[in-house]
Design a protein around this motif. Sequence first.
Motif, short mmCIF file in Angstrom:
data_model
loop_
_atom_site.label_atom_id
_atom_site.label_comp_id
_atom_site.label_asym_id
_atom_site.label_seq_id
_atom_site.Cartn_x
_atom_site.Cartn_y
_atom_site.Cartn_z
N ARG A 297 45.25 30.75 36.61
CA ARG A 297 45.41 32.15 36.97
C ARG A 297 44.81 33.00 35.86
NH1 ARG A 297 50.99 33.40 40.28
NH2 ARG A 297 50.97 31.49 41.55
N THR A 298 44.24 34.11 36.26
CA THR A 298 43.55 34.98 35.31
C THR A 298 44.03 36.42 35.52
OG1 THR A 298 41.60 33.55 35.41
CG2 THR A 298 41.32 35.74 34.42
N GLY A 299 44.35 37.09 34.41
CA GLY A 299 44.78 38.48 34.49
C GLY A 299 46.24 38.60 34.90
N GLU A 300 46.70 39.83 35.00
CA GLU A 300 48.08 40.12 35.34
C GLU A 300 48.16 40.96 36.61
OE1 GLU A 300 50.62 38.89 33.70
OE2 GLU A 300 49.37 37.96 32.13
N LYS A 301 49.21 40.72 37.38
CA LYS A 301 49.44 41.56 38.56
C LYS A 301 49.78 42.98 38.11
CE LYS A 301 51.37 37.87 41.50
NZ LYS A 301 52.57 37.44 42.26
N ALA B 264 33.94 35.88 36.41
CA ALA B 264 33.61 36.96 35.47
C ALA B 264 33.54 38.31 36.17
CB ALA B 264 32.29 36.66 34.76
N VAL B 265 33.03 38.33 37.39
CA VAL B 265 32.96 39.58 38.16
C VAL B 265 34.34 40.18 38.34
CG1 VAL B 265 32.52 40.50 40.47
CG2 VAL B 265 30.81 39.06 39.36
N LEU B 266 35.31 39.35 38.72
CA LEU B 266 36.67 39.84 38.97
C LEU B 266 37.36 40.23 37.67
CD1 LEU B 266 37.81 37.28 41.69
CD2 LEU B 266 36.69 39.49 41.98
N SER B 267 37.10 39.48 36.60
CA SER B 267 37.69 39.83 35.30
C SER B 267 37.18 41.18 34.82
CB SER B 267 37.39 38.74 34.27
OG SER B 267 38.06 37.54 34.59
N LYS B 268 35.88 41.42 34.97
CA LYS B 268 35.31 42.70 34.56
C LYS B 268 35.88 43.86 35.37
CE LYS B 268 30.85 40.87 32.97
NZ LYS B 268 30.78 41.53 31.65
N LEU B 269 36.23 43.58 36.62
CA LEU B 269 36.83 44.61 37.46
C LEU B 269 38.32 44.80 37.17
CD1 LEU B 269 35.12 43.77 40.87
CD2 LEU B 269 34.77 45.86 39.52
N GLY B 270 38.86 43.98 36.28
CA GLY B 270 40.27 44.11 35.92
C GLY B 270 41.22 43.65 37.01
N LEU B 271 40.79 42.66 37.81
CA LEU B 271 41.59 42.18 38.93
C LEU B 271 42.29 40.87 38.57
CD1 LEU B 271 39.02 42.85 41.80
CD2 LEU B 271 41.01 44.25 41.20
#
Length: 427
Positions: A127-131, A308-315
């Motif tokens: 999992r990557t990022g936070e809800k 990387a696309v989703l991480s850059k979008l902060g998702l």
Amino acid sequence: MLDIKWIRENAEALDEALTRRGSSATASDILRLDEKRRQHLKALQDWQSQRNEASKQIGKAKASGDAAAVDEVMRAVADLKTKIQDGEKLEREIDAEIDAVLATLPNVPLPEVPFGTDETGNVEVRRTGEKPTFAFKPKEHFELGEALGLMDFERAARMSGSRFTVLRGDLARMERALGQFMVDTHTHEFGYEEVSPPLLVRDEALFGTSQLPKFAEDLFQTTDGRWLIPTAEVSLTNLVREEITDESALPLRFTALTPSFRSEAGSAGRDTRGMLRQHQFYKAELVSVTTPETSLEEHERMTAAAEAVLSKLGLHFRTMMLCTGDMGFSSRKTYDIEVWLPGQDAYREISSCSVCGDFQARRMNARYRPAGEKAAPRFVHTLNGSGTAVGRALIAVMENYQQEDGTILVPEVLKPYLGGLERIGAR
């Protein structure tokens, strides 16, 4: 397409793989056809040898002046010629029968792919990022879009039917910005070459990437026999069809931002509200062409590019390894990336990255010449992935960046593409 030689040597492994994928074991049927073909080829070679020998006897018979002997030998040659012609026709029929069976067989999963019958058997990898957290009940994208006057399903339905959407104003701009941002990321940071490919292709192209013959009902066909691409994977992968590429040129990495067209056959009643499942949508596609030795490493790299696309979008998202029963037809191993949609309170697929081995290459006759070797050309390995689906990325941005007043904040990475716009409000 699977290699008939591999099937001869691994019949049990094929049946096991087909069973794991929820298909019937068919190795014995294929091997019976293969044995029939090999026995027929032996007979055909015997007839050709007999004809060659008989042809030599004609000259000797003529030299002897024995007219009866000449006639007899010439009749034998004529009979053998007819046998050979009929035999060659039968050979083509047997080959076509074998190819037809092979064309319907899915690829063999890699050993690490988990067994399962459907999506419940998929395994979470990371999992990557936070809800995000909200002080209010988050809305779904279609509620937000319609309230802003920027998403119109009614007018789209009047002109095109269900599963179409009209985007207006800043939402249309954001969709365009997302696609440009994705392609820029893949070309500038991951070394993919941007391509503007055809959107209409022939049967052969779709056979090469395995949509035909089995999945014709999922496609749209034009009146002149061409097909609208369901994904730019078709056009990009076929760039190497019927070619031999030098190993020094590999890996080839292509990306394209194109519309995709899908009939969504079999999805009646699923995702009927909103724009999650559309007949027409934009997608940034990734395709790699590699050597067999580097394809698994390339698979991880491709998946990282989509992530990387989703991480850059902060998702927030999770990466899943698909089980045997949920994999695509031509895949040996697939990662699905599922983005978090707070309006649905659920993860939804936004990218699928697959390594296909030489399965598509055999169907396209796409090969490479090994460096420094005198060996015959080998089949390339192909990979494809979404980098990512633009419409679903738009949905994710809308739901994750929504505000209590119904406006939508613009992610930092998209602001340069939108002239510094900070927030999307009502039209």
